[in-house]
Design an enzyme around this catalytic site. Structure first.
Site, PDB file in Angstrom:
ATOM      1  N   LYS A  48       0.874  -1.182   0.000  1.00 47.91           N
ATOM      2  CA  LYS A  48       0.000   0.000   0.000  1.00 47.91           C
ATOM      3  C   LYS A  48       0.900   1.217   0.000  1.00 47.91           C
ATOM      4  O   LYS A  48       2.017   1.167   0.507  1.00 47.91           O
ATOM      5  CB  LYS A  48      -0.866   0.020   1.269  1.00 47.91           C
ATOM      6  CG  LYS A  48      -2.090   0.883   1.140  1.00 47.91           C
ATOM      7  CD  LYS A  48      -3.217   0.105   0.492  1.00 47.91           C
ATOM      8  CE  LYS A  48      -4.404   0.983   0.158  1.00 47.91           C
ATOM      9  NZ  LYS A  48      -5.550   0.163  -0.263  1.00 47.91           N
ATOM     10  N   ASP A  77      -6.930   4.125  -4.637  1.00 47.29           N
ATOM     11  CA  ASP A  77      -7.617   4.015  -3.350  1.00 47.29           C
ATOM     12  C   ASP A  77      -8.223   5.408  -3.125  1.00 47.29           C
ATOM     13  O   ASP A  77      -8.455   6.134  -4.098  1.00 47.29           O
ATOM     14  CB  ASP A  77      -6.629   3.614  -2.234  1.00 47.29           C
ATOM     15  CG  ASP A  77      -7.326   3.180  -0.942  1.00 47.29           C
ATOM     16  OD1 ASP A  77      -7.780   2.028  -0.851  1.00 47.29           O
ATOM     17  OD2 ASP A  77      -7.444   4.004  -0.005  1.00 47.29           O
TER      18      ASP A  77
HETATM   19  P1  NDP Z   1     -12.850   7.648  -3.167  1.00 45.95           P
HETATM   20  O1  NDP Z   1     -11.780   8.648  -2.976  1.00 45.95           O
HETATM   21  O2  NDP Z   1     -13.383   7.402  -4.523  1.00 45.95           O
HETATM   22  O3  NDP Z   1     -14.106   8.024  -2.230  1.00 45.95           O
HETATM   23  C1  NDP Z   1     -13.941   8.145  -0.864  1.00 45.95           C
HETATM   24  C2  NDP Z   1     -15.264   8.566  -0.249  1.00 45.95           C
HETATM   25  O4  NDP Z   1     -15.162   8.462   1.167  1.00 45.95           O
HETATM   26  C3  NDP Z   1     -15.617  10.019  -0.538  1.00 45.95           C
HETATM   27  O5  NDP Z   1     -17.011  10.176  -0.538  1.00 45.95           O
HETATM   28  C4  NDP Z   1     -14.986  10.745   0.653  1.00 45.95           C
HETATM   29  O6  NDP Z   1     -15.602  11.981   0.978  1.00 45.95           O
HETATM   30  C5  NDP Z   1     -15.216   9.748   1.776  1.00 45.95           C
HETATM   31  N1  NDP Z   1     -14.146   9.860   2.758  1.00 45.95           N
HETATM   32  C6  NDP Z   1     -12.840   9.591   2.576  1.00 45.95           C
HETATM   33  N2  NDP Z   1     -12.149   9.838   3.692  1.00 45.95           N
HETATM   34  C7  NDP Z   1     -13.038  10.276   4.590  1.00 45.95           C
HETATM   35  C8  NDP Z   1     -12.925  10.677   5.927  1.00 45.95           C
HETATM   36  N3  NDP Z   1     -11.738  10.686   6.567  1.00 45.95           N
HETATM   37  N4  NDP Z   1     -14.046  11.047   6.571  1.00 45.95           N
HETATM   38  C9  NDP Z   1     -15.241  11.052   5.933  1.00 45.95           C
HETATM   39  N5  NDP Z   1     -15.416  10.680   4.645  1.00 45.95           N
HETATM   40  C10 NDP Z   1     -14.320  10.293   3.993  1.00 45.95           C
HETATM   41  O7  NDP Z   1     -12.287   6.295  -2.518  1.00 45.95           O
HETATM   42  P2  NDP Z   1     -12.770   4.787  -2.745  1.00 45.95           P
HETATM   43  O8  NDP Z   1     -14.238   4.747  -2.971  1.00 45.95           O
HETATM   44  O9  NDP Z   1     -11.866   4.174  -3.732  1.00 45.95           O
HETATM   45  O10 NDP Z   1     -12.409   4.125  -1.334  1.00 45.95           O
HETATM   46  C11 NDP Z   1     -13.354   4.072  -0.266  1.00 45.95           C
HETATM   47  C12 NDP Z   1     -12.940   3.002   0.716  1.00 45.95           C
HETATM   48  O11 NDP Z   1     -12.909   1.737   0.061  1.00 45.95           O
HETATM   49  C13 NDP Z   1     -11.551   3.169   1.339  1.00 45.95           C
HETATM   50  O12 NDP Z   1     -11.584   2.677   2.662  1.00 45.95           O
HETATM   51  C14 NDP Z   1     -10.674   2.267   0.483  1.00 45.95           C
HETATM   52  O13 NDP Z   1      -9.518   1.857   1.174  1.00 45.95           O
HETATM   53  C15 NDP Z   1     -11.633   1.115   0.260  1.00 45.95           C
HETATM   54  N6  NDP Z   1     -11.356   0.255  -0.891  1.00 45.95           N
HETATM   55  C16 NDP Z   1     -11.228   0.779  -2.146  1.00 45.95           C
HETATM   56  C17 NDP Z   1     -10.995  -0.044  -3.219  1.00 45.95           C
HETATM   57  C18 NDP Z   1     -10.932   0.471  -4.611  1.00 45.95           C
HETATM   58  O14 NDP Z   1     -10.808  -0.350  -5.516  1.00 45.95           O
HETATM   59  N7  NDP Z   1     -11.031   1.747  -4.850  1.00 45.95           N
HETATM   60  C19 NDP Z   1     -10.801  -1.502  -3.030  1.00 45.95           C
HETATM   61  C20 NDP Z   1     -11.044  -1.963  -1.685  1.00 45.95           C
HETATM   62  C21 NDP Z   1     -11.295  -1.089  -0.676  1.00 45.95           C
HETATM   63  P3  NDP Z   1     -14.849  13.363   0.594  1.00 45.95           P
HETATM   64  O15 NDP Z   1     -14.866  13.397  -0.896  1.00 45.95           O
HETATM   65  O16 NDP Z   1     -15.631  14.425   1.259  1.00 45.95           O
HETATM   66  O17 NDP Z   1     -13.447  13.221   1.150  1.00 45.95           O
HETATM   67  O1  2IT Z   2      -7.864  -1.720  -0.756  1.00 48.44           O
HETATM   68  C1  2IT Z   2      -7.779  -2.233  -1.886  1.00 48.44           C
HETATM   69  O2  2IT Z   2      -7.903  -3.458  -2.059  1.00 48.44           O
HETATM   70  C2  2IT Z   2      -7.581  -1.341  -3.037  1.00 48.44           C
HETATM   71  N1  2IT Z   2      -7.530  -0.122  -2.865  1.00 48.44           N
HETATM   72  C3  2IT Z   2      -7.399  -1.923  -4.416  1.00 48.44           C
HETATM   73  C4  2IT Z   2      -5.996  -2.416  -4.599  1.00 48.44           C
HETATM   74  C5  2IT Z   2      -5.646  -2.846  -6.006  1.00 48.44           C
HETATM   75  O3  2IT Z   2      -4.463  -3.154  -6.192  1.00 48.44           O
HETATM   76  O4  2IT Z   2      -6.503  -2.894  -6.884  1.00 48.44           O
END
Ligand code: NDP
Ligand code: 2IT
Length: 453
Positions: A133, A173
């Site tokens: 990460k 992420d």
């Molecule tokens: P994005 O940046 O696309 O979206 C994040 C969302 O969460 C936004 O709405 C943001 O609001 C909100 N957010 C982020 N940080 C905070 C915070 N500290 N407090 C309140 N709201 C917050 O990210 P993803 O959708 O990609 O990721 C979301 C979650 O999913 C994370 O935990 C990530 O690790 C996990 N994840 C993602 C994967 C992926 O493929 N993308 C895979 C597996 C897990 P704002 O815009 O206001 O900051």
């Molecule tokens: O938390 C996660 O699994 C991710 N943000 C996706 C990682 C990846 O390599 O696609």
């Protein structure tokens, strides 16, 4: 804080105590390690060779941590400095693999916890993926595209020395989506003069996989459906709450709609919208335009569709059948979990990584809520990243229905493996035990096979 290792401590307590003494300022990392290792006691009891081989100590110490300065120029010509990181957790099962997070809260504790979770998640996919990460405390919010590009180019200038298609394959992420991956990939190619699948989450026109944007959200809902099927329940017609409104939240919402459920809320760091009529396809398309193109705030949805906006609040006190935390770590605390239970919630599946505090998990489990931990429930994202690597290596692309059906079958298999491990270790339906045990034995056995390295 003073702390001593006593002879009567068990193996897990000794390892966790050692971590706390060595790195006292890494609470999220301690939380993630404690949660996994505590659940593994029945496995460790049955397999003493894991303790003899020092497996827990080795898993809790990343192979390598890279920390670097990222210097860039903002639009006003001022010099800005951020911190860049890559935590290479383990390459026992394949090249280091995991996302990059750009958010002002990013620090070593958070990236070590995420790298640690990734070990078990990636093992659960059964694909040849190691774990890592990385990211930066850079905040993309309020920055112009040109500033984001200059930051990404500077970040990649250093990161490029440490990654490669057979070494370490980063992805997105929080704060890293298609735009950032594009800028990072462009700079990697400029520096190396090589066109390889060194990043995943690329856009479809230049090496990305169909269904990768959808994969985490879709996979989370596939996993939730499997949990419900095992409990003879269904999502059909049921109100669901989602936190976040980014990549994972958006595609969780879309798959819930496809399966006939009724999503009623989404959020961002400013607050939560509660739409009692349901967020339908049209409203979701509006949110995607708002978040992915205009980069606006979720309160604008409440004005557009005349529904309630709960400023500064999370969605957990909204009555629902199922909850999908899809924003960030520790966003569901004990009080949030109590509200969910009191309102009759039957399932919580983690789209985010470690969104529930340990106290929240206990409340949910005692309240008979089906609980799907992130390392199983949200593994679809990295799984399709693995499929993107395969397609890049073959230099061809699969159709979207083909990728989607592979994703669904991986999520079903993860559910089956986690359920079987929960039965095997004496607590059927305990997906924390099941997911941790299934992922752990896969990596631990590989470590033993590969010797003391
Ligand atoms: P994005 O940046 O696309 O979206 C994040 C969302 O969460 C936004 O709405 C943001 O609001 C909100 N957010 C982020 N940080 C905070 C915070 N500290 N407090 C309140 N709201 C917050 O990210 P993803 O959708 O990609 O990721 C979301 C979650 O999913 C994370 O935990 C990530 O690790 C996990 N994840 C993602 C994967 C992926 O493929 N993308 C895979 C597996 C897990 P704002 O815009 O206001 O900051
Ligand atoms: O938390 C996660 O699994 C991710 N943000 C996706 C990682 C990846 O390599 O696609």
């Amino acid at each position: 804080m003073l702390s001593f290792t006593f002879w009567w401590m068990n193996y897990v307590e000794r390892v966790v105590d050692g971590l706390k003494r060595r790195d006292p300022a890494q609470p999220e990392f301690h939380q993630a390690v404690g949660e996994v290792f505590d659940s593994l006691l029945p496995v460790l009891e049955e397999r003493p060779e894991y303790e003899e081989a020092g497996i827990l100590e080795r898993l809790a110490e990343p192979d390598r941590v890279i920390l670097f300065r990222v210097t860039w120029l903002d639009d006003a010509g001022r010099t800005r400095v951020n911190r860049g990181f890559r935590v290479q957790a383990t390459n026992v099962l394949g090249p280091y693999k995991g996302g990059l997070r750009f958010h002002p809260t990013v620090n070593l504790s958070i990236l070590k916890f995420l790298g640690f979770e990734q070990i078990f998640k990636n093992a659960l996919t059964t694909l040849p993926l190691g774990a890592g990460k990385g990211g930066s405390d850079f905040d993309p919010k309020g920055k112009s595209d040109a500033e984001v590009m200059r930051f990404c180019q500077s970040f990649m200038t250093e990161l490029s020395r440490h990654i490669g298609p057979n070494t370490d394959v980063p992805a997105g992420d929080i704060g890293v989506g298609a735009r950032e991956i594009g800028f990072l990939y462009g700079q990697y190619k400029r520096l190396t003069n090589e066109v390889t699948g060194v990043l995943t989450g690329k856009s479809v026109g230049w090496g990305g996989s169909l269904i990768r944007p959808e994969a985490t959200g879709y996979g989370t809902v596939y996993f939730a459906s499997e949990m419900l099927k095992a409990a003879k329940l269904s999502l059909d017609g049921q109100p669901c709450v989602i936190s976040g409104s980014g990549n994972v939240a958006q595609y969780t919402c879309r798959k819930l709609l496809e399966l006939g459920a009724k999503p009623v809320s989404m959020s961002d760091s400013g607050g939560t919208v509660y739409d009692k009529d349901g967020i339908d396809e049209e409203k979701l398309a509006w949110i995607m335009e708002l978040k992915n193109k205009r980069r606006g705030r979720i309160h604008e949805y409440a004005s557009e569709f005349k529904c309630e906006y709960r400023e500064g609040r999370l969605p957990w006190d909204i009555p629902c059948f199922a909850a999908f935390p899809s924003a960030t770590q520790n966003e569901v605390d004990e009080a949030g979990a109590k509200s969910l239970v009191a309102n009759g919630c039957r399932l919580l599946a983690e789209g985010a990584n470690m969104p529930c505090t340990p106290e929240a998990v206990e409340v949910l489990r005692n309240g008979n809520v089906l609980y799907g931990p992130g390392k199983a429930a949200n593994a679809g994202g990295v799984a399709v990243s693995g499929l993107e690597m395969s397609q890049n290596a073959m230099r061809l692309n699969w159709r979207s229905d083909e990728v989607d059906s592979r994703l669904a079958s991986i999520m079903n298999q993860i559910h089956e493996d986690a359920y079987a491990a929960s039965e095997r270790y004496g607590d059927p339906g305990n997906y924390v035990l099941g997911a941790n045990a299934a992922g752990f034995t896969r990596i631990a056995d590989a470590m033993i096979d590969q010797g003391v390295v």
